[in-house]
Design an enzyme around this catalytic site. Structure first.
Site, PDB file in Angstrom:
ATOM      1  N   LYS A 190      64.963  14.908  15.070  1.00 11.86           N
ATOM      2  CA  LYS A 190      64.033  15.500  14.417  1.00 11.86           C
ATOM      3  C   LYS A 190      64.030  17.203  14.146  1.00 11.86           C
ATOM      4  O   LYS A 190      63.143  17.214  15.178  1.00 11.86           O
ATOM      5  CB  LYS A 190      63.213  14.535  15.219  1.00 11.86           C
ATOM      6  CG  LYS A 190      61.921  13.518  14.626  1.00 11.86           C
ATOM      7  CD  LYS A 190      61.011  14.657  13.640  1.00 11.86           C
ATOM      8  CE  LYS A 190      60.320  15.561  14.971  1.00 11.86           C
ATOM      9  NZ  LYS A 190      59.366  16.826  14.055  1.00 11.86           N
ATOM     10  N   VAL A 227      55.892  11.036  14.255  1.00 14.03           N
ATOM     11  CA  VAL A 227      56.587  10.011  14.415  1.00 14.03           C
ATOM     12  C   VAL A 227      58.244   9.883  15.370  1.00 14.03           C
ATOM     13  O   VAL A 227      58.710   9.404  15.684  1.00 14.03           O
ATOM     14  CB  VAL A 227      57.202  10.212  12.945  1.00 14.03           C
ATOM     15  CG1 VAL A 227      59.082  10.523  11.838  1.00 14.03           C
ATOM     16  CG2 VAL A 227      56.531   9.208  11.898  1.00 14.03           C
ATOM     17  N   GLY A 228      58.526  11.149  15.261  1.00 18.35           N
ATOM     18  CA  GLY A 228      58.897  11.998  16.451  1.00 18.35           C
ATOM     19  C   GLY A 228      58.833  11.205  18.160  1.00 18.35           C
ATOM     20  O   GLY A 228      59.588  10.918  18.781  1.00 18.35           O
ATOM     21  N   GLU A 266      63.937  22.286  26.967  1.00 21.28           N
ATOM     22  CA  GLU A 266      63.848  23.720  27.451  1.00 21.28           C
ATOM     23  C   GLU A 266      63.028  24.082  26.108  1.00 21.28           C
ATOM     24  O   GLU A 266      62.606  23.918  24.642  1.00 21.28           O
ATOM     25  CB  GLU A 266      65.275  24.064  25.871  1.00 21.28           C
ATOM     26  CG  GLU A 266      65.609  26.040  26.275  1.00 21.28           C
ATOM     27  CD  GLU A 266      65.181  26.349  25.471  1.00 21.28           C
ATOM     28  OE1 GLU A 266      64.172  27.345  25.741  1.00 21.28           O
ATOM     29  OE2 GLU A 266      65.284  26.374  24.296  1.00 21.28           O
ATOM     30  N   CYS A 299      62.110  32.011  22.759  1.00 20.29           N
ATOM     31  CA  CYS A 299      61.614  31.906  23.510  1.00 20.29           C
ATOM     32  C   CYS A 299      62.245  32.634  24.876  1.00 20.29           C
ATOM     33  O   CYS A 299      61.402  32.610  25.946  1.00 20.29           O
ATOM     34  CB  CYS A 299      62.184  30.211  24.074  1.00 20.29           C
ATOM     35  SG  CYS A 299      64.152  30.079  23.711  1.00 20.29           S
ATOM     36  N   GLU A 398      53.250  32.511  26.651  1.00 24.84           N
ATOM     37  CA  GLU A 398      53.661  32.918  25.606  1.00 24.84           C
ATOM     38  C   GLU A 398      52.624  33.050  24.313  1.00 24.84           C
ATOM     39  O   GLU A 398      52.295  31.990  24.030  1.00 24.84           O
ATOM     40  CB  GLU A 398      54.765  31.290  25.943  1.00 24.84           C
ATOM     41  CG  GLU A 398      55.777  31.331  24.779  1.00 24.84           C
ATOM     42  CD  GLU A 398      56.928  30.869  24.848  1.00 24.84           C
ATOM     43  OE1 GLU A 398      56.489  29.446  24.367  1.00 24.84           O
ATOM     44  OE2 GLU A 398      58.087  31.419  24.623  1.00 24.84           O
TER      45      GLU A 398
END
Ligand code: NAD
Length: 494
Positions: A190, A227-228, A266, A299, A398
């Protein structure tokens, strides 16, 4: 502008891959793929529905349960080698497409965005199919008056939902797909709505250029995150392999709890670059420019620079010059390391972080807003904050933008404390004139990866991931490979 020799033309793939067929959405819907550098619509892609997702899950389940994919090592190796070759034959198309849809500087496609991961993406997992010890014997035991022989076997885990972000979409996709397929699983990929075409191109190559059976790999694109989310809710999915924000990672765990999903996550990072007082600042600090690479949308980037108070002013002067001279702008210009943020939403989020840092008293010395010379595209200037206290939001959150925060420290103990004073634990760096001192500091940093004096740990054989809220599990390496396996104990009498 240094234009690269011929960014290739390409024919994008609109269709998803479901059960071996390249298909549009069941309701015919499509959504736009937009170039973040120009804000122009590049074209469209299928806007998959929950029904499409459920069909993909059913196909992956059937391919796992009813074919010999999960047990046929020789065939899997053959398919992985085919896929590696097929992708390599379209590397120029992938490169041009990634520059357009991700807004990644083309220079970055020659490293982590494309060429580095592609080098061993399927080659290394294919080699592992042969070399990995799928079975190990345990000593016989004597229980209940019987002598039993025993073995531990590693098997495929099942159906994997692979949810991919937009910042390094090809890198993340292939680093999931290689070990997932090598270990005999089936998968639904996805992609993020912002960057769908690299995944649909991969789907087309799988369908047209490999013998990978129908249902083993499915690619479902959608503009709707929910949807994911079906992947996290459906009991037919065994593991979610997710790369993205910590907030979404937590939601995936929560939604997956009802069906006790296994997860590989992750997530985010806020990595520190510790510069020791014996380092050659003029040689070392230019590498801090990497925080702006791909507009800071990585990241593992080292977004906090920790400078010793004894050399603080000298370090700030060098970093100011470095940040004033970051080559940024058009991603097609080979000399740029920074392009736009991926979307208007991301640009606004980054601006929000910058504004908050100013409010909290961080001293802004470079950038801080939209560049006047980039009227189109979602650009943010390379931005430098100094005199940052590690408790400020700009040091803790972040940002995912081209923003560097400089924090002074007293001595090595203080630097280690500040580096570790973070909810994250993904990566980091130490620079010292003494390798021994640098290594000793690196040993005490609570992160899943660390670079000493600029060493690069990346590779298909390198298990990458995070401590603390940076994640669970590892991408790549033996650890990443085993994550997609189940462990079965067998005891038998002869
Ligand atoms: P996100 O984590 O929300 O999106 C990543 C992927 O997850 C996308 O494919 C998205 O469609 C999917 N997704 C979103 N919600 C979902 C849900 N409920 N269930 C299943 N899948 C879901 O990231 P974002 O909102 O696009 O970016 C927000 C922030 O995340 C960024 O500012 C950045 O800090 C961080 N980020 C980190 C990484 C990373 O590599 N660690 C990558 C992308 C974004």
């Amino acid at each position: 502008m240094t234009e690269i020799p011929a960014l290739a033309g390409y024919t994008p793939e609109k269709r998803m891959l479901i059960d071996g067929e390249l298909v549009g959405a069941s309701n015919g819907a499509e959504f736009d793929n937009v170039n973040p550098a120009t804000e122009e619509v590049l074209g469209q892609v299928a806007d998959g529905t929950k029904e499409d997702m459920r069909r993909a899950i059913a196909a992956a389940r059937r391919a796992f349960d009813e074919t010999d994919w999960s047990t046929n090592h020789t065939f899997r190796k053959h398919c992985l080698e085919q896929l590696q070759e097929a992708i390599e034959s379209e590397v120029d198309q992938f490169r041009a497409e990634l520059v357009d849809e991700v807004g990644t500087p083309v220079a970055v496609t020659y490293s982590a965005q494309l060429d580095w991961p592609l080098a061993d993406a399927f080659r290394w997992p294919a080699k592992m199919i042969e070399e990995y010890p799928w079975e190990r014997r345990l000593p016989d035991n004597d229980l209940a008056g019987l002598t039993s022989h025993r073995a531990v076997r590693k098997e495929a885990l099942g159906v994997i939902g692979a949810i991919v972000p937009w910042n390094f979409p090809f890198e993340v996709t292939v680093n999931k797909l290689g070990p997932i397929l090598a270990t005999g699983n089936t998968v639904i990929i996805k992609p993020a709505p912002d960057t769908p075409w690299n995944a649909t191109r991969l789907g087309r190559l799988i369908a047209e250029r490999t013998d990978i059976p129908a249902g083993v790999v499915n690619v479902v694109t959608s503009s709707d995150h929910l949807v994911g989310e079906e992947l996290t809710l459906d009991p037919r999915v065994d593991l979610i392999s997710f790369t993205g924000s910590t907030a979404t990672g937590k939601r995936i765990m929560e939604k997956g709890a009802a069906t006790l999903k296994k997860v590989f996550l992750e997530l985010g990072g806020k990595s520190a670059m510790i510069v020791c007082d014996d380092a050659d600042l003029a040689a070392v600090l230019p590498s801090a420019a990497a925080a702006c690479m791909h507009a800071g949308q990585g990241c593992a980037l080292q977004t906090r620079v920790l400078l010793p108070r004894s050399r603080y002013d000298e370090g700030v002067a060098i970093l100011t010059a470095v940040m004033q001279n970051i080559p940024y702008g058009d991603p097609k210009d080979m000399s740029n390391i920074q392009g736009p943020q991926v979307s208007a939403l991301q640009r606004d989020r980054v601006q929000g972080h910058i504004d908050r840092a100013v409010e909290q008293g961080a001293r802004l010395v470079v950038g801080g807003g939209r560049p006047a010379n980039q009227p189109k595209g979602w650009f943010i200037e390379p931005t430098l904050f100094v005199d940052v206290d590690n408790s400020m939001a700009i040091a803790q959150e972040e940002v995912f933008g081209p923003v560097l925060a400089v924090i002074p420290y007293d001595d090595d103990e203080d630097a280690i404390r500040i580096a570790n004073d973070s909810q994250y634990g993904l990566s980091g760096g130490v620079f010292s004139g003494s390798l021994e001192r640098g290594m000793a500091i690196a040993d005490r940093i609570r992160t899943g990866s660390i670079s000493v004096n600029g060493g690069i740990w990346y590779g298909a054989d390198a298990p990458y991931g995070g401590y603390k809220t940076s994640g669970i599990g590892r991408q790549n390496g033996i650890e990443g490979f085993e994550q997609y396996t189940e462990t079965k104990l067998v005891g038998w009498l002869s």
